[in-house]
Scaffold this motif. Structure first.
Motif, PDB file in Angstrom:
ATOM      1  N   PRO A   1      45.121  47.260  44.936  1.00 57.65           N
ATOM      2  CA  PRO A   1      44.428  47.091  43.664  1.00 57.65           C
ATOM      3  C   PRO A   1      44.251  45.626  43.276  1.00 57.65           C
ATOM      4  N   SER A   2      43.090  45.083  43.567  1.00 55.94           N
ATOM      5  CA  SER A   2      42.805  43.702  43.181  1.00 55.94           C
ATOM      6  C   SER A   2      42.183  43.688  41.788  1.00 55.94           C
ATOM      7  N   PHE A   3      42.810  44.396  40.871  1.00 52.47           N
ATOM      8  CA  PHE A   3      42.288  44.440  39.511  1.00 52.47           C
ATOM      9  C   PHE A   3      42.533  43.107  38.801  1.00 52.47           C
ATOM     10  N   ARG A   4      41.692  42.818  37.850  1.00 50.66           N
ATOM     11  CA  ARG A   4      41.789  41.549  37.131  1.00 50.66           C
ATOM     12  C   ARG A   4      41.716  41.806  35.636  1.00 50.66           C
ATOM     13  N   VAL A   5      42.497  41.040  34.916  1.00 50.78           N
ATOM     14  CA  VAL A   5      42.650  41.248  33.472  1.00 50.78           C
ATOM     15  C   VAL A   5      42.165  40.007  32.739  1.00 50.78           C
ATOM     16  N   PHE A   6      41.243  40.198  31.831  1.00 54.52           N
ATOM     17  CA  PHE A   6      40.795  39.129  30.937  1.00 54.52           C
ATOM     18  C   PHE A   6      41.576  39.252  29.634  1.00 54.52           C
TER      19      PHE A   6
ATOM     20  N   ARG B   1      45.346  37.716  36.201  1.00 55.79           N
ATOM     21  CA  ARG B   1      44.488  37.270  35.103  1.00 55.79           C
ATOM     22  C   ARG B   1      43.220  36.598  35.642  1.00 55.79           C
ATOM     23  N   THR B   2      42.129  36.815  34.944  1.00 54.56           N
ATOM     24  CA  THR B   2      40.896  36.100  35.221  1.00 54.56           C
ATOM     25  C   THR B   2      40.353  35.512  33.930  1.00 54.56           C
ATOM     26  N   ASP B   3      39.718  34.340  34.037  1.00 55.01           N
ATOM     27  CA  ASP B   3      39.047  33.736  32.889  1.00 55.01           C
ATOM     28  C   ASP B   3      37.561  34.058  32.890  1.00 55.01           C
ATOM     29  N   ASN B   4      37.131  34.822  33.856  1.00 60.68           N
ATOM     30  CA  ASN B   4      35.729  35.216  33.965  1.00 60.68           C
ATOM     31  C   ASN B   4      35.599  36.684  33.562  1.00 60.68           C
ATOM     32  N   PRO B   5      35.140  36.960  32.347  1.00 61.83           N
ATOM     33  CA  PRO B   5      35.101  38.357  31.875  1.00 61.83           C
ATOM     34  C   PRO B   5      34.197  39.252  32.709  1.00 61.83           C
ATOM     35  N   GLU B   6      33.224  38.668  33.414  1.00 64.69           N
ATOM     36  CA  GLU B   6      32.304  39.493  34.192  1.00 64.69           C
ATOM     37  C   GLU B   6      32.966  40.132  35.408  1.00 64.69           C
ATOM     38  N   GLU B   7      34.096  39.567  35.858  1.00 69.29           N
ATOM     39  CA  GLU B   7      34.785  40.160  37.003  1.00 69.29           C
ATOM     40  C   GLU B   7      36.015  40.958  36.578  1.00 69.29           C
ATOM     41  N   ALA B   8      36.235  41.079  35.265  1.00 69.40           N
ATOM     42  CA  ALA B   8      37.447  41.741  34.765  1.00 69.40           C
ATOM     43  C   ALA B   8      37.338  43.256  34.869  1.00 69.40           C
ATOM     44  N   ASP B   9      38.440  43.866  35.271  1.00 66.36           N
ATOM     45  CA  ASP B   9      38.567  45.319  35.239  1.00 66.36           C
ATOM     46  C   ASP B   9      39.105  45.791  33.892  1.00 66.36           C
TER      47      ASP B   9
ATOM     48  N   THR C   1      46.684  51.989  39.043  1.00 67.20           N
ATOM     49  CA  THR C   1      46.119  53.318  39.295  1.00 67.20           C
ATOM     50  C   THR C   1      44.928  53.606  38.396  1.00 67.20           C
ATOM     51  N   LYS C   2      44.724  52.792  37.364  1.00 66.81           N
ATOM     52  CA  LYS C   2      43.652  53.025  36.397  1.00 66.81           C
ATOM     53  C   LYS C   2      42.455  52.105  36.615  1.00 66.81           C
ATOM     54  N   ALA C   3      42.535  51.226  37.641  1.00 69.25           N
ATOM     55  CA  ALA C   3      41.454  50.282  37.903  1.00 69.25           C
ATOM     56  C   ALA C   3      40.313  50.993  38.616  1.00 69.25           C
ATOM     57  N   GLY C   4      39.105  50.719  38.170  1.00 67.38           N
ATOM     58  CA  GLY C   4      37.916  51.250  38.828  1.00 67.38           C
ATOM     59  C   GLY C   4      36.936  50.125  39.077  1.00 67.38           C
ATOM     60  N   ARG C   5      36.694  49.795  40.330  1.00 65.20           N
ATOM     61  CA  ARG C   5      35.892  48.620  40.645  1.00 65.20           C
ATOM     62  C   ARG C   5      34.433  48.768  40.225  1.00 65.20           C
TER      63      ARG C   5
ATOM     64  N   TRP D   1      24.060  47.145  43.707  1.00 59.68           N
ATOM     65  CA  TRP D   1      23.175  47.775  44.680  1.00 59.68           C
ATOM     66  C   TRP D   1      23.182  46.923  45.936  1.00 59.68           C
ATOM     67  N   PRO D   2      22.810  47.487  47.103  1.00 59.01           N
ATOM     68  CA  PRO D   2      22.823  46.707  48.349  1.00 59.01           C
ATOM     69  C   PRO D   2      21.955  45.466  48.228  1.00 59.01           C
ATOM     70  N   GLY D   3      22.544  44.327  48.577  1.00 56.04           N
ATOM     71  CA  GLY D   3      21.816  43.075  48.530  1.00 56.04           C
ATOM     72  C   GLY D   3      21.845  42.374  47.195  1.00 56.04           C
ATOM     73  N   ALA D   4      22.507  42.945  46.212  1.00 59.95           N
ATOM     74  CA  ALA D   4      22.574  42.302  44.899  1.00 59.95           C
ATOM     75  C   ALA D   4      23.306  40.978  44.998  1.00 59.95           C
ATOM     76  N   VAL D   5      22.879  40.002  44.212  1.00 59.75           N
ATOM     77  CA  VAL D   5      23.527  38.693  44.175  1.00 59.75           C
ATOM     78  C   VAL D   5      24.545  38.709  43.054  1.00 59.75           C
ATOM     79  N   SER D   6      25.841  38.693  43.417  1.00 57.88           N
ATOM     80  CA  SER D   6      26.890  38.863  42.405  1.00 57.88           C
ATOM     81  C   SER D   6      26.868  37.763  41.374  1.00 57.88           C
ATOM     82  N   GLU D   7      26.477  36.519  41.806  1.00 59.13           N
ATOM     83  CA  GLU D   7      26.483  35.409  40.844  1.00 59.13           C
ATOM     84  C   GLU D   7      25.482  35.659  39.722  1.00 59.13           C
TER      85      GLU D   7
END
Length: 569
Positions: free
Chosen positions: A157-162, A203-211, A544-548, A555-561
């Motif tokens: 679980p590579s979950f991240r918390v903001f 912890r992450t400081d980037n809310p867009e990647e937070a679980d 156990t509650k993290a959902g990526r 979608w395939p090929g999406a640019v995450s940035e």
């Protein structure tokens, strides 16, 4: 200039590198001492860039400012006109130190910048936190990298918390006042878990990647001190804090990412649960994850008939016991052969919640559901230590000299006495003092209470849970168990010793008790305390509650940035 003056006075003139002299000076001018140590810590963190040195200076601030309610500290400081400090400033520096002890950037190797975080964890330890344990349904493949979010691309679980920042949200600042003050009491896990997620590799400081989004607050402490919010105490729902929570969520860009706050985390540390501090939570965050001590109902809230706790989404946590109490209970413990008392309970009688039975119909020991009164009616039995309205130390004496400790329902389900039982023994054994020192065995008399972390530890091996209405039969059973099944008694004690460290909330390095813990015998009581504690248990259960896929477009090929910036598409 302030720092230079502080150093000249404290070190050169007053020789305040000596802890004994510091304590003496604090009796003369407490806020002067706190002010100078604050400026030391501030300079060391923000100008020198030494996190460890700043934490060392802040421990003194934490120890002395923690003696004052935040409102009293501000008043004594003349609201910045007499002494140049404030409760908000001290809290902000505390958070900055905890954040600096771990990474939290946008990913990659810079996510972790220090060898150890504020709770003594480094990346190799982070992999041990998970070890062979996996969330249910996760494959058991070998780990190539540490679990969690210590590194970009870590396996699930590579979950991240903001973590919401009180410095940027005025309403939240009012809800998180006095971290050094509020961490001391049994509700202190509200502060402890805030500290943990600030310093966590997850912890992450980037809310867009937070679980998950962690919403800090210390309302159990602040409401119990009835002068904090006008008109608020533990006898009615608190309007002012409810309004503050609504303001926090209304101003959040992340609150409506999923339905009902499903990715938001709150900690509720008292019997009031969520209803007292946030009366409208069912309208705002009915699906949020609650980390809470209370699975049942709070007696003073007669109109509340549905518990805040929901088993499928929430996590039950233990109350906070201080390091001093954990060590003190061990030192006071008597060997089994010297424990002449069969069972112990000290406390006030309490009727059940009005939704179960009208309180006026259940006022004394004739009502089996008033289980405390039933126990107290046995006062005078020479095999039992039961009493009411006695000094607090009397309870500690009973815990450490009895074979069994009764944990009945009180104003609500949870009780700190349950967690104290696990530490009421064993320390003297580690110190090689003669005698077989063992803890008392907890006996839960609370039909609806679930002890924390049943997903991780085997509670029936260490705890007796008995029907509330069968206390008379219980006493006979315990007598028989002692006489006829001594092996089972040993097994119960040993199982409790194995699981107790999961119920400990060790301090972080910004607290003075960090030093006390590391030089004390607590390291012998819980040798792997930085890997086996309540924080780690909570983090495992949260995994156990993290959902990526939650709250994201993909979608395939999406640019995450492009997805990290709202309006980028």
């Amino acid at each position: 200039m302030r720092v230079e003056l502080a150093y000249e006075k404290m070190m050169a003139a007053w020789l305040l590198e000596n802890v004994t002299k510091v304590d003496e000076e604090s009796k003369v001018c407490l806020l002067g001492l706190v002010s100078m140590q604050y400026y030391f810590a501030h300079m060391l963190l923000f100008e020198i860039g030494s996190v460890e040195a700043a934490a060392d200076a802040f421990r003194m601030v934490d120890e002395h400012s923690g003696a004052l309610h935040p409102d009293l500290l501000d008043k004594a400081a003349g609201y910045g006109k007499i002494w140049p400090i404030s409760a908000d400033g001290l809290d902000s520096l505390r958070r900055a130190l905890l954040r600096a002890s771990s990474g939290g950037g946008r990913g990659g190797p810079e996510r972790r910048r220090r060898f150890k975080n504020a709770f003594g964890l480094h990346d190799e330890d982070w992999s041990k936190v998970w070890g062979s344990w996996r969330p249910r349904g996760d494959p058991l493949e070998p780990l190539s990298r540490p679990w969690g979010a210590a590194q970009s691309g870590a396996p699930k679980p590579s979950f991240r918390v903001f973590v919401y920042d009180p410095d940027s949200i005025p309403a939240l600042r009012a809800l998180t006042r006095g971290g050094s003050f509020c961490k001391h009491n049994q509700w202190g896990m509200e502060v402890a878990l805030h500290d943990w997620f600030l310093a966590c590799p997850c912890r992450t400081d980037n809310p867009e990647e937070a679980d998950f989004f962690f919403v800090p607050h210390y309302t159990s402490c602040l409401i119990n001190h009835a002068d904090t919010f006008e008109g608020c105490d533990t006898k009615q729902l608190c309007g002012p804090t409810t309004e503050l929570f609504q303001q926090v969520l209304s101003s959040s860009q992340h609150y409506r990412r999923v339905d009902g706050g499903r990715d938001h985390i709150f900690v509720w540390g008292s019997g009031m649960a969520a209803d007292g501090p946030f009366a409208t939570w069912r309208d705002w965050v009915p699906n949020a994850i609650f980390m809470m001590t209370e699975p049942e109902l709070w007696n003073p809230y007669k109109e509340v008939v549905l518990a805040s706790y929901t088993p499928y989404k929430d996590i039950l946590v233990p109350g906070r016991i201080t390091v001093d109490d954990m060590i003190g209970l061990g030192k006071m413990a008597k060997p089994v052969e010297e424990r002449s008392v069969l069972g112990h309970f000290i406390g006030w009688p309490r009727p059940p919640h009005p939704s179960v039975m009208p309180p006026e119909q259940c006022q004394n020991s004739s009502c089996p559901l008033n289980v405390r009164s039933v126990l107290l009616a046995k006062k005078g039995d020479e095999m039992l230590h039961v009493d009411v309205d006695v000094p607090y130390v009397e309870s500690f004496m009973g815990l450490t000299s009895s074979l069994f400790c009764f944990v009945p329902r009180g104003k609500s389900a949870w009780s700190s006495r349950f967690f104290q039982t696990f530490f009421a023994g064993d320390l003297a054994q580690f110190l090689a003092i003669a005698g077989d020192h063992q803890r008392c065995i907890p006996v839960l008399l609370n039909d609806r209470y679930e002890p924390p972390f049943g997903e991780i530890v085997d509670l029936p091996k260490a705890v007796i849970k008995w029907p509330m209405t069968e206390v008379d039969a219980l006493v006979d059973y315990l007598k028989q168990l002692v006489v006829e099944n001594s092996d089972r008694m040993v097994e119960l004690r040993e199982a409790g010793r194995e699981l107790r460290c999961w119920y400990a909330w060790p301090p972080s390095w910004v607290e003075w008790s960090w030093l006390e813990m590391n030089k004390s015998e607590f390291n012998k009581t819980c040798q792997d305390w930085h890997l086996k504690n309540a924080y780690v248990a909570v983090t495992r259960l949260l995994a156990t509650k993290a959902g990526r896929g939650r709250g994201r477009f993909y979608w395939p090929g999406a640019v995450s940035e492009a997805l990290e910036t709202p309006g980028a598409l």
